[in-house]
Motif scaffolding. Structure first.
Motif, PDB file in Angstrom:
ATOM      1  N   LEU A  31      38.471  55.956  54.214  1.00  0.00           N
ATOM      2  CA  LEU A  31      38.401  55.250  55.342  1.00  0.00           C
ATOM      3  C   LEU A  31      37.120  55.617  56.277  1.00  0.00           C
ATOM      4  O   LEU A  31      36.647  54.852  56.872  1.00  0.00           O
ATOM      5  CB  LEU A  31      39.574  55.808  56.143  1.00  0.00           C
ATOM      6  N   PRO A  32      36.710  56.895  56.429  1.00  0.00           N
ATOM      7  CA  PRO A  32      35.517  57.187  57.118  1.00  0.00           C
ATOM      8  C   PRO A  32      34.097  56.702  56.544  1.00  0.00           C
ATOM      9  O   PRO A  32      33.023  56.697  57.364  1.00  0.00           O
ATOM     10  CB  PRO A  32      35.611  58.694  57.211  1.00  0.00           C
ATOM     11  N   MET A 167      39.878  47.984  55.047  1.00  0.00           N
ATOM     12  CA  MET A 167      40.184  48.641  56.459  1.00  0.00           C
ATOM     13  C   MET A 167      39.057  48.911  57.281  1.00  0.00           C
ATOM     14  O   MET A 167      38.968  48.274  58.285  1.00  0.00           O
ATOM     15  CB  MET A 167      41.463  49.644  56.424  1.00  0.00           C
ATOM     16  N   ALA A 168      38.250  49.826  56.760  1.00  0.00           N
ATOM     17  CA  ALA A 168      37.060  50.156  57.332  1.00  0.00           C
ATOM     18  C   ALA A 168      36.036  49.086  57.547  1.00  0.00           C
ATOM     19  O   ALA A 168      35.051  49.234  58.424  1.00  0.00           O
ATOM     20  CB  ALA A 168      36.553  51.351  56.935  1.00  0.00           C
ATOM     21  N   GLY A 169      36.025  48.090  56.796  1.00  0.00           N
ATOM     22  CA  GLY A 169      35.020  47.182  56.691  1.00  0.00           C
ATOM     23  C   GLY A 169      35.422  45.679  57.161  1.00  0.00           C
ATOM     24  O   GLY A 169      35.259  45.635  58.372  1.00  0.00           O
ATOM     25  N   ALA A 170      36.407  45.003  56.520  1.00  0.00           N
ATOM     26  CA  ALA A 170      36.642  43.893  56.966  1.00  0.00           C
ATOM     27  C   ALA A 170      37.757  44.070  58.370  1.00  0.00           C
ATOM     28  O   ALA A 170      37.739  43.196  59.167  1.00  0.00           O
ATOM     29  CB  ALA A 170      37.511  42.804  56.002  1.00  0.00           C
ATOM     30  N   GLY A 171      38.585  44.931  58.331  1.00  0.00           N
ATOM     31  CA  GLY A 171      39.662  45.293  59.284  1.00  0.00           C
ATOM     32  C   GLY A 171      38.789  45.590  60.779  1.00  0.00           C
ATOM     33  O   GLY A 171      39.119  45.155  61.474  1.00  0.00           O
ATOM     34  N   ALA A 190      43.247  56.423  64.700  1.00  0.00           N
ATOM     35  CA  ALA A 190      44.577  56.664  64.565  1.00  0.00           C
ATOM     36  C   ALA A 190      44.966  56.533  63.226  1.00  0.00           C
ATOM     37  O   ALA A 190      46.121  57.008  62.789  1.00  0.00           O
ATOM     38  CB  ALA A 190      45.213  55.495  65.549  1.00  0.00           C
ATOM     39  N   THR A 191      44.378  55.744  62.533  1.00  0.00           N
ATOM     40  CA  THR A 191      44.873  55.588  61.107  1.00  0.00           C
ATOM     41  C   THR A 191      44.675  56.722  60.078  1.00  0.00           C
ATOM     42  O   THR A 191      45.278  56.802  59.011  1.00  0.00           O
ATOM     43  CB  THR A 191      43.989  54.422  60.660  1.00  0.00           C
ATOM     44  N   MET A 192      43.665  57.618  60.494  1.00  0.00           N
ATOM     45  CA  MET A 192      43.532  58.669  60.104  1.00  0.00           C
ATOM     46  C   MET A 192      44.888  59.724  59.824  1.00  0.00           C
ATOM     47  O   MET A 192      45.148  60.743  59.048  1.00  0.00           O
ATOM     48  CB  MET A 192      42.395  59.684  60.426  1.00  0.00           C
ATOM     49  N   SER A 193      45.745  59.434  60.817  1.00  0.00           N
ATOM     50  CA  SER A 193      47.102  59.928  60.709  1.00  0.00           C
ATOM     51  C   SER A 193      47.809  59.703  59.157  1.00  0.00           C
ATOM     52  O   SER A 193      48.667  60.395  58.779  1.00  0.00           O
ATOM     53  CB  SER A 193      48.097  59.404  61.638  1.00  0.00           C
ATOM     54  N   VAL A 194      47.209  58.686  58.573  1.00  0.00           N
ATOM     55  CA  VAL A 194      47.782  58.479  57.107  1.00  0.00           C
ATOM     56  C   VAL A 194      47.679  59.787  56.365  1.00  0.00           C
ATOM     57  O   VAL A 194      48.397  60.748  55.635  1.00  0.00           O
ATOM     58  CB  VAL A 194      47.326  57.281  56.446  1.00  0.00           C
TER      59      VAL A 194
END
Length: 450
Positions: A31-32, A167-171, A190-194
């Motif tokens: 993600l990051p 997620m981090a690109g198109a999202g 917030a998605t880092m909560s995963v």
């Protein structure tokens, strides 16, 4: 591993909870990555920031290549209170994930025009925490399961990582289009909560004292005259020796002269794949394909075929062990690069492009998951984070350096010769794998002699 295992048994490994957990950790790791690279570049350019300044932001990526320098700290240093509560690996993992989430939240709250310097500092912080998380997840993966699981765990990790890139690109682009870039980064934080939730629910791997590693440390301390640890200076020198020097000495103590062949293989195994990848998108454009064609074919086919290849690689490791799939992966990468040479001489065809891209991503996914399994088996549990960080840096740095000359070859000789060259670059890897297989067989034959 015996070859008589059924394919059903081989693929059933993906139902194991420890394998499934790697999907979520892979998502947390992936993600990051784009959020401090291409997505961040798009945000800054969309806000009217100069391209020269945006180019400087790309230096953030250097942090991922030098993570080996602080991996010994992760291997040795406990985090007060947190390590006692969560254990050696999960404590560092949680700290890195919280750091990423806070960094992304901070970036989301900034005005890119008036707080650009702070944005750069936060991007560096996110990249540092992200690279730290990569080191810890690799160590956790290796220590939580034996060698036959490593290919499957790598494949599951790749799946999660690829989903996170989407997620981090198109999202993030979709959110920015309908809301704002600040909102996009808030959602990503917030998605880092995963990852955080996954870390809290996992079980810490068992950490056993490795006596052979302790002996290496004692010999090295004695050789350097710091074994007494009488003074503060001696204690510091002994700590540095145990954390930084001992992992390298232990590797060669365990592998002998074969260790040099292994490190050479680590350095060249991905060269063909990375060298070709540098010129892939320019090649598609020069053939006359539109950006829409490239996006639809390379991203859609590329995503699913990479996952399929990685899954197949993991199953092959279960069924046949590591070395034969490792050889297969190196051969497939060379062969698919030759398919690009065929494409360079053919009339532009979406069907042919899809076929070549599918083959390339299938072979790349297979080779990646098998190679990760191979690298995982090279580490000692006493120095998992340090040794694997060394291998992963060695795996990419020489290949990236060679890839820098890709455009030079294309400009002087054309794409057809370039893809022949990119295939030839993979031949040393095939030769080294064959050499190691031969050495392994001779060692087994000697061991079986009365």
């Amino acid at each position: 591993m015996a070859a008589d295992k059924s394919w059903k048994t081989a693929f059933a490994i993906y139902l194991q909870p420890r394998v499934v957990s790697m999907v979520f950790l892979g998502f947390s790791a992936g993600l990051p990555f784009l959020l401090v690279f291409s997505t961040l570049s798009a945000w800054l350019r969309d806000e009217g920031i100069e391209r020269t300044v945006i180019g400087f932001f790309s230096w953030v990526g250097v942090i991922y290549s030098i993570k080996v320098f602080w991996a010994p700290v992760i291997d040795r240093l406990p985090i007060p209170l947190l390590t006692r509560l969560l254990g050696k690996r999960r404590s560092w993992m949680l700290l890195a994930q919280i750091g990423i989430a806070l960094g992304l939240s901070g970036m989301a709250s900034l005005d890119s025009h008036t707080q650009l310097r702070l944005c750069a500092l936060l991007a560096v912080g996110v990249a540092f925490c992200s690279a730290t998380q990569d080191v810890v997840i690799d160590a956790f993966r290796i220590e939580t399961a034996d060698a036959r699981y490593q290919g499957a765990m790598a494949a599951a990790y790749v799946l999660g990582y690829r989903i996170a890139l989407l997620m981090a690109g198109a999202g993030a682009f979709y959110i920015a289009e309908y809301s704002s870039w600040n909102s996009a980064y808030s959602v990503m934080a917030a998605t880092m909560s995963v990852g955080i939730f996954t870390t809290l629910t996992l079980r810490e791997p068992e950490h056993r004292r490795v006596e052979s590693a302790r002996k290496v440390e004692s010999r090295l301390e004695s050789a350097l005259g710091v074994s007494g640890r009488a003074s503060f200076g001696q204690r510091m020198a002994a700590g540095f020796t145990d954390a930084v020097l001992s992992p390298f000495v232990e590797f060669f103590s365990r592998n002998g002269r074969t260790g040099l062949i292994i490190l050479l293989l680590v350095a060249v195994y991905k060269m063909s794949d990375i060298t070709m990848g540098v010129m892939a998108n320019p090649f598609y454009l020069d053939l006359g394909f539109s950006k829409k064609d490239i996006a639809e074919i390379s991203k859609v086919f590329g995503f699913f075929m990479t996952i399929a290849g990685a899954a197949l690689g993991g199953a092959l490791v279960v069924r046949y062990g590591v070395m034969r799939p490792l050889l297969l992966g190196s051969v497939m990468v060379v062969a698919t690069n030759l398919l690009f040479a065929v494409l360079a001489l053919s009339e532009p065809s979406k069907l042919l492009l899809a076929a070549v891209i599918s083959a390339d991503n299938l072979s790349g996914g297979l080779a990646t998951s098998v190679f990760i399994a191979y690298l995982s088996g090279l580490t000692s549990t006493a120095y998992t984070a340090t040794q694997y960080a060394l291998f992963s840096s060695l795996m990419t740095l020489p290949a990236q350096f060679l890839g820098g000359f890709a455009g030079l070859v294309v400009d002087h000789y054309g794409y057809y010769i370039f893809f022949i060259y990119a295939s030839a670059v993979g031949l040393p890897a095939i030769s080294l794998v064959l050499l190691l297989i031969g050495r392994e067989r001779r060692a087994k034959m000697l061991a079986q002699r009365p």
